[in-house]
Scaffold this motif. Sequence first.
Motif, PDB file in Angstrom:
ATOM      1  N   ALA A 125     -35.611  12.879  -1.186  1.00  0.00           N
ATOM      2  CA  ALA A 125     -36.449  13.984  -1.689  1.00  0.00           C
ATOM      3  C   ALA A 125     -37.840  14.008  -1.055  1.00  0.00           C
ATOM      4  CB  ALA A 125     -36.572  13.873  -3.204  1.00  0.00           C
ATOM      5  N   ASN A 126     -38.490  12.865  -1.015  1.00  0.00           N
ATOM      6  CA  ASN A 126     -39.882  12.828  -0.513  1.00  0.00           C
ATOM      7  C   ASN A 126     -40.032  11.765   0.576  1.00  0.00           C
ATOM      8  OD1 ASN A 126     -41.081  14.745  -2.472  1.00  0.00           O
ATOM      9  ND2 ASN A 126     -40.414  13.168  -3.931  1.00  0.00           N
ATOM     10  N   PRO A 127     -39.481  12.018   1.744  1.00  0.00           N
ATOM     11  CA  PRO A 127     -39.514  10.983   2.773  1.00  0.00           C
ATOM     12  C   PRO A 127     -40.892  10.879   3.438  1.00  0.00           C
ATOM     13  CG  PRO A 127     -38.533  12.952   3.670  1.00  0.00           C
ATOM     14  CD  PRO A 127     -38.834  13.252   2.232  1.00  0.00           C
ATOM     15  N   ALA A 128     -41.188   9.690   3.950  1.00  0.00           N
ATOM     16  CA  ALA A 128     -42.413   9.500   4.746  1.00  0.00           C
ATOM     17  C   ALA A 128     -42.195   8.284   5.643  1.00  0.00           C
ATOM     18  CB  ALA A 128     -43.616   9.270   3.848  1.00  0.00           C
ATOM     19  N   PHE A 129     -42.664   8.391   6.894  1.00  0.00           N
ATOM     20  CA  PHE A 129     -42.525   7.284   7.833  1.00  0.00           C
ATOM     21  C   PHE A 129     -43.825   6.483   7.882  1.00  0.00           C
ATOM     22  CE2 PHE A 129     -39.498  10.252  10.136  1.00  0.00           C
ATOM     23  CZ  PHE A 129     -38.354   9.509   9.878  1.00  0.00           C
ATOM     24  N   ASN A 130     -43.657   5.171   8.004  1.00  0.00           N
ATOM     25  CA  ASN A 130     -44.813   4.315   8.299  1.00  0.00           C
ATOM     26  C   ASN A 130     -44.509   3.529   9.566  1.00  0.00           C
ATOM     27  OD1 ASN A 130     -46.226   5.052   5.972  1.00  0.00           O
ATOM     28  ND2 ASN A 130     -45.227   3.457   4.748  1.00  0.00           N
ATOM     29  N   GLY A 141     -40.943   7.703  -1.732  1.00  0.00           N
ATOM     30  CA  GLY A 141     -41.793   8.021  -2.886  1.00  0.00           C
ATOM     31  C   GLY A 141     -41.390   7.238  -4.122  1.00  0.00           C
ATOM     32  N   THR A 142     -40.363   6.439  -4.008  1.00  0.00           N
ATOM     33  CA  THR A 142     -39.982   5.581  -5.139  1.00  0.00           C
ATOM     34  C   THR A 142     -40.284   4.146  -4.712  1.00  0.00           C
ATOM     35  OG1 THR A 142     -37.720   5.210  -4.394  1.00  0.00           O
ATOM     36  CG2 THR A 142     -38.131   7.203  -5.688  1.00  0.00           C
ATOM     37  N   SER A 143     -39.525   3.234  -5.207  1.00  0.00           N
ATOM     38  CA  SER A 143     -39.766   1.843  -4.839  1.00  0.00           C
ATOM     39  C   SER A 143     -38.903   1.431  -3.643  1.00  0.00           C
ATOM     40  CB  SER A 143     -39.488   0.937  -6.034  1.00  0.00           C
ATOM     41  OG  SER A 143     -38.178   1.178  -6.497  1.00  0.00           O
ATOM     42  N   ARG A 144     -38.232   2.402  -3.036  1.00  0.00           N
ATOM     43  CA  ARG A 144     -37.339   2.066  -1.920  1.00  0.00           C
ATOM     44  C   ARG A 144     -38.058   2.196  -0.581  1.00  0.00           C
ATOM     45  NH1 ARG A 144     -31.760   5.142  -2.116  1.00  0.00           N
ATOM     46  NH2 ARG A 144     -33.151   6.966  -2.133  1.00  0.00           N
ATOM     47  N   ALA A 145     -37.694   1.301   0.340  1.00  0.00           N
ATOM     48  CA  ALA A 145     -38.198   1.398   1.703  1.00  0.00           C
ATOM     49  C   ALA A 145     -37.068   0.971   2.640  1.00  0.00           C
ATOM     50  CB  ALA A 145     -39.407   0.521   1.890  1.00  0.00           C
ATOM     51  N   PHE A 146     -36.907   1.698   3.728  1.00  0.00           N
ATOM     52  CA  PHE A 146     -35.840   1.411   4.701  1.00  0.00           C
ATOM     53  C   PHE A 146     -36.501   1.096   6.037  1.00  0.00           C
ATOM     54  CE2 PHE A 146     -34.497   4.476   1.570  1.00  0.00           C
ATOM     55  CZ  PHE A 146     -33.266   4.004   1.142  1.00  0.00           C
ATOM     56  N   ASN A 147     -36.073  -0.026   6.615  1.00  0.00           N
ATOM     57  CA  ASN A 147     -36.636  -0.420   7.904  1.00  0.00           C
ATOM     58  C   ASN A 147     -35.692   0.049   9.016  1.00  0.00           C
ATOM     59  OD1 ASN A 147     -38.556  -1.619   6.349  1.00  0.00           O
ATOM     60  ND2 ASN A 147     -37.641  -3.666   6.489  1.00  0.00           N
ATOM     61  N   LEU A 148     -36.233   0.871   9.901  1.00  0.00           N
ATOM     62  CA  LEU A 148     -35.388   1.520  10.899  1.00  0.00           C
ATOM     63  C   LEU A 148     -35.769   1.109  12.315  1.00  0.00           C
ATOM     64  CD1 LEU A 148     -35.789   5.175   9.514  1.00  0.00           C
ATOM     65  CD2 LEU A 148     -34.100   3.484   8.790  1.00  0.00           C
TER      66      LEU A 148
ATOM     67  N   ALA B  24     -43.521  -3.291  -5.268  1.00  0.00           N
ATOM     68  CA  ALA B  24     -44.264  -2.174  -5.864  1.00  0.00           C
ATOM     69  C   ALA B  24     -43.984  -0.921  -5.048  1.00  0.00           C
ATOM     70  CB  ALA B  24     -45.733  -2.497  -5.825  1.00  0.00           C
ATOM     71  N   GLN B  25     -44.263   0.224  -5.650  1.00  0.00           N
ATOM     72  CA  GLN B  25     -43.967   1.479  -4.961  1.00  0.00           C
ATOM     73  C   GLN B  25     -44.664   1.534  -3.611  1.00  0.00           C
ATOM     74  OE1 GLN B  25     -43.953   4.892  -7.400  1.00  0.00           O
ATOM     75  NE2 GLN B  25     -44.551   6.248  -5.725  1.00  0.00           N
ATOM     76  N   PHE B  26     -43.913   1.904  -2.594  1.00  0.00           N
ATOM     77  CA  PHE B  26     -44.487   1.949  -1.246  1.00  0.00           C
ATOM     78  C   PHE B  26     -45.365   3.180  -1.093  1.00  0.00           C
ATOM     79  CE2 PHE B  26     -40.862  -0.820  -0.784  1.00  0.00           C
ATOM     80  CZ  PHE B  26     -41.359  -1.821   0.039  1.00  0.00           C
ATOM     81  N   GLN B  27     -46.330   3.024  -0.249  1.00  0.00           N
ATOM     82  CA  GLN B  27     -47.273   4.115  -0.047  1.00  0.00           C
ATOM     83  C   GLN B  27     -47.166   4.612   1.389  1.00  0.00           C
ATOM     84  OE1 GLN B  27     -51.368   3.058  -0.704  1.00  0.00           O
ATOM     85  NE2 GLN B  27     -51.928   5.131  -1.294  1.00  0.00           N
ATOM     86  N   SER B  28     -47.208   5.899   1.519  1.00  0.00           N
ATOM     87  CA  SER B  28     -47.147   6.487   2.859  1.00  0.00           C
ATOM     88  C   SER B  28     -48.489   6.300   3.566  1.00  0.00           C
ATOM     89  CB  SER B  28     -46.834   7.982   2.730  1.00  0.00           C
ATOM     90  OG  SER B  28     -47.201   8.657   3.896  1.00  0.00           O
TER      91      SER B  28
END
Lengths: 155, 413
Positions: A125-130, A141-148, B24-28
């Motif tokens: 729903a609310n993706p963002a790349f770091n 935008g939740t507690s999930r993070a995917f390493n790509l 914790a919730q990740f931040q962009s």
Amino acid sequence: MITKSKFRIFGNLFVGLALLFTGACATLTITDVDFSEPMESVLEVSSNGMVQDVEKGLKFNILPIQQEETGEGNRVTIEEIRIIRGQKGHYFIIAPGFKNVYVFSANNGELVLDNTIKIDENGVANPAFNQRDTYIQLIDGTSRAFNLTHEGLRN
Amino acid sequence: MSAIKKFFTVLIALSFGLSVQSFAQFQSDSEVKRNFDRDIADANQAVRTIQSVAQADSLLDVINNIPAKYSDNTSFLDRVMHPNTVRSTVQNLRDLAQVTRERIRRIEQQGENVTVLEQRISELSDSVSDSNEELQRLREQLNQATRARNVNAARARDFSDALRERDEFILQLIDSVFVAYSRVDLASLSAAERRQVALELDPENVFGHIESVIANNVDFLNTHTQLSSEDFLRLYSVQAEFKRMWDNLGSRLSELYVDTDRSARVRAISREIDGWGSTIDNAVWQSVAASFSQREIEMQSFSSAASFNAALNSFLNTAIERAREGGSEEEYARYQQFANVWNNDVKSSWQEYLIDAGLMSYRDFVAIDQQVSEWKVLAQPQSYAFMIYLGLALVIIIVLTILYLKEKGRAKA
């Protein structure tokens, strides 16, 4: 009748041409290039599907990706995309609601799809790349993070 | 208990697999950048709308906290903002806020100076008004006493003391105005800042008091025409001091009051002070002329410092020329009459005020003193003893001549 002197002339000419040809085809390669952009770009999609990153000088049409993702290639259904370039020079592209991250490499005026990385069957729903040191982090935008990486989800 | 809780937390985290993290919730990063940009933009906007030192201080606190707020993302932000950094961006903002704070502090300081000035003016102005009322009361008592042909010396002295006290209040008021406005450093302020300081000033308070001092003085002069020359001259020196102050202050106020109406009012006050000067000028010279004529010293008419000086010189030149023809009792009496006024009134009582008011200089007094001394020498009558000795000598000569002639006649016979 080919004389000995003529043979020598032809021989020298052949060697010269061979050297010339060999030199023209030599490639210069710079290794260990870091293409990573520090921050993703959030680009608005125009009515005809064009997106443009003025600051980074990137412009292309998003409709082929949208068609790949949703099957709809005639009209624009997404409002924005998020794009970031990884360390190896690949472009990682996603839009809100997409199930996949699309990995492209730049080649001769084209973006060539290298990989499609499945993230969530229900869409993000609310993706963002770091940008991270050796990979791209996708958060939703939740507690999930995917390493790509360009090869897929990183173990 | 907490160890078990920690264990389960780690277990749950691991359950998402290595590629999915659930801390914790990740931040962009882009969100971090947007937040940072917003904080900087908000602070920039706040700097532009600061209205007090207190606001500036609280804004500086906010600015100083920005680096700590983004300490986890400093490296990322530095890279994104290259060639700027979090530190340089915050420092620029801090510098701007501090410059703004200093500017406001200066304006507030000027405003405080003006407020102190206004309070001082108000207090002194009230004192002048009280003093005026006291003078009026004493004057009426004095008039009644005079009408009753029973001049009360004590009341006259009270009146004179009250008059002197009033003048001191006015001079203190002038000093206060001058000193306070001197502290308003207009040169260091921009046109916009001057306008801001001008807004702080209550024009009615500043102008009103100055105008009331002028009006009170003019009114006082018009209603107290029977003052002594010394009193008038003292009032003249007060007016001269006030004018000197205003000539300096008025131009500063003109710079301050860019508003047309206020500039016009500054010019109007200048005109009122000139009018006050004309009134006191007329009163002084009429009184001084009266002082001389009451003592039957007939001088050319005068109505200014220059004509007074010219009249004195003319009078003394005529007297000296007359005395050169021969001193006499009458001439000496005329000299004494003038010297009495010159030494006892002009020099002992008026000189200080004439010089303070810029009407005469020490050099003028020295020149006249020399003429008076010369007149004194020439005016003195010749001595009686000298006449007696001269008569005796004549008698002796006549007697001796008669004896000689008789002796000569006897010898012939």
